[in-house]
Design a protein around this motif. Structure first.
Motif, short mmCIF file in Angstrom:
data_model
loop_
_atom_site.label_atom_id
_atom_site.label_comp_id
_atom_site.label_asym_id
_atom_site.label_seq_id
_atom_site.Cartn_x
_atom_site.Cartn_y
_atom_site.Cartn_z
N THR A 17 0.81 -1.22 0.00
CA THR A 17 0.00 0.00 0.00
C THR A 17 0.85 1.27 0.00
O THR A 17 0.57 2.20 -0.75
N TYR A 18 1.91 1.27 0.83
CA TYR A 18 2.72 2.49 0.90
C TYR A 18 3.36 2.79 -0.46
O TYR A 18 3.45 3.94 -0.86
N LEU A 19 3.79 1.75 -1.18
CA LEU A 19 4.42 1.95 -2.48
C LEU A 19 3.39 2.40 -3.51
O LEU A 19 3.65 3.29 -4.31
N LYS A 20 2.19 1.82 -3.48
CA LYS A 20 1.12 2.21 -4.38
C LYS A 20 0.81 3.70 -4.19
O LYS A 20 0.67 4.44 -5.16
N ASN A 21 0.72 4.12 -2.94
CA ASN A 21 0.42 5.53 -2.65
C ASN A 21 1.52 6.44 -3.17
O ASN A 21 1.25 7.51 -3.72
N ASP A 22 2.79 6.02 -3.00
CA ASP A 22 3.91 6.82 -3.49
C ASP A 22 3.89 6.91 -5.01
O ASP A 22 4.17 7.96 -5.59
N VAL A 23 3.58 5.79 -5.68
CA VAL A 23 3.52 5.78 -7.15
C VAL A 23 2.41 6.71 -7.63
O VAL A 23 2.60 7.50 -8.55
N GLU A 24 1.23 6.62 -7.00
CA GLU A 24 0.12 7.50 -7.39
C GLU A 24 0.50 8.97 -7.23
O GLU A 24 0.22 9.79 -8.10
N ALA A 25 1.14 9.29 -6.10
CA ALA A 25 1.53 10.68 -5.85
C ALA A 25 2.57 11.15 -6.87
O ALA A 25 2.49 12.28 -7.37
N ALA A 26 3.55 10.30 -7.19
CA ALA A 26 4.59 10.67 -8.15
C ALA A 26 3.99 10.88 -9.54
O ALA A 26 4.35 11.82 -10.25
N ALA A 27 3.08 10.00 -9.94
CA ALA A 27 2.45 10.13 -11.25
C ALA A 27 1.62 11.41 -11.32
O ALA A 27 1.69 12.14 -12.31
N LYS A 28 0.86 11.68 -10.27
CA LYS A 28 0.04 12.89 -10.24
C LYS A 28 0.92 14.13 -10.29
O LYS A 28 0.63 15.07 -11.03
N SER A 29 2.02 14.09 -9.55
CA SER A 29 2.95 15.23 -9.53
C SER A 29 3.56 15.46 -10.90
O SER A 29 3.78 16.60 -11.31
N ALA A 30 3.83 14.38 -11.64
CA ALA A 30 4.41 14.49 -12.97
C ALA A 30 3.36 14.81 -14.03
O ALA A 30 3.68 15.07 -15.18
#
Length: 159
Positions: A105-118
């Motif tokens: 879950t923590y990695l999924k959340n980080d990936v979502e945040a990074a994609a949104k930021s990009a």
């Protein structure tokens, strides 16, 4: 309509189709309906992904992606990324295959945040990350972040 509603509808239709059967038939149908839920969820999610792909192909400036919100799929239109070169985009369009990846879950959340930021889709972000990691690997560049799942033994790169 939520995915759970679709699954309940299939379950109800199955149970209704055997309602005239004997007790053993109804009991068996209830067991089948109960144990079929994971498969039905997977098929439903696959249909959402197919729908997202079909919609994306019809939209010139947006990509439709499936996001899971509280365990339910949600179709979201995101602006198409402009950071690709034509050759990179051609690689993306070259017969893509579907792969399921299970993330903590923590990695999924980080990936979502990074994609949104990009400003790109999660899928595009993951493809770019894999492409970058493979490129570094081919160049002999050491990995940037060692896996948290490694054995802890020291091997590989020294600098």
């Amino acid at each position: 309509m939520r995915m759970s509603d679709h699954i309940d509808a299939v379950r109800s239709a199955l149970l209704a189709s055997v309602s005239l059967g004997d007790d053993q038939t109804r009991t068996l149908a209830e067991a089948i309906a109960h144990t079929s839920e994971p498969g039905l969820r997977q098929v439903t999610l696959s249909l959402y992904n197919q729908l997202a792909g079909d919609l994306s192909s019809q939209l010139p400036d947006a990509e439709v992606v499936v996001q899971m919100v509280d365990g339910e799929p949600k179709l979201v239109a995101e602006p198409k990324s402009s950071g690709f070169t034509p050759s990179a985009q051609a690689e993306m369009d070259d017969d893509p295959v579907r792969t399921t990846v299970r993330l903590p879950t923590y990695l999924k959340n980080d990936v979502e945040a990074a994609a949104k930021s990009a400003g790109i889709s999660i899928n595009t972000w993951i493809v770019d990350a894999i492409r970058s990691a493979l490129h570094r690997s081919k160049l002999g560049t050491p990995p940037q972040n060692p896996s948290p799942f490694s054995s802890g033994s020291m091997s590989g790169w020294y600098s």
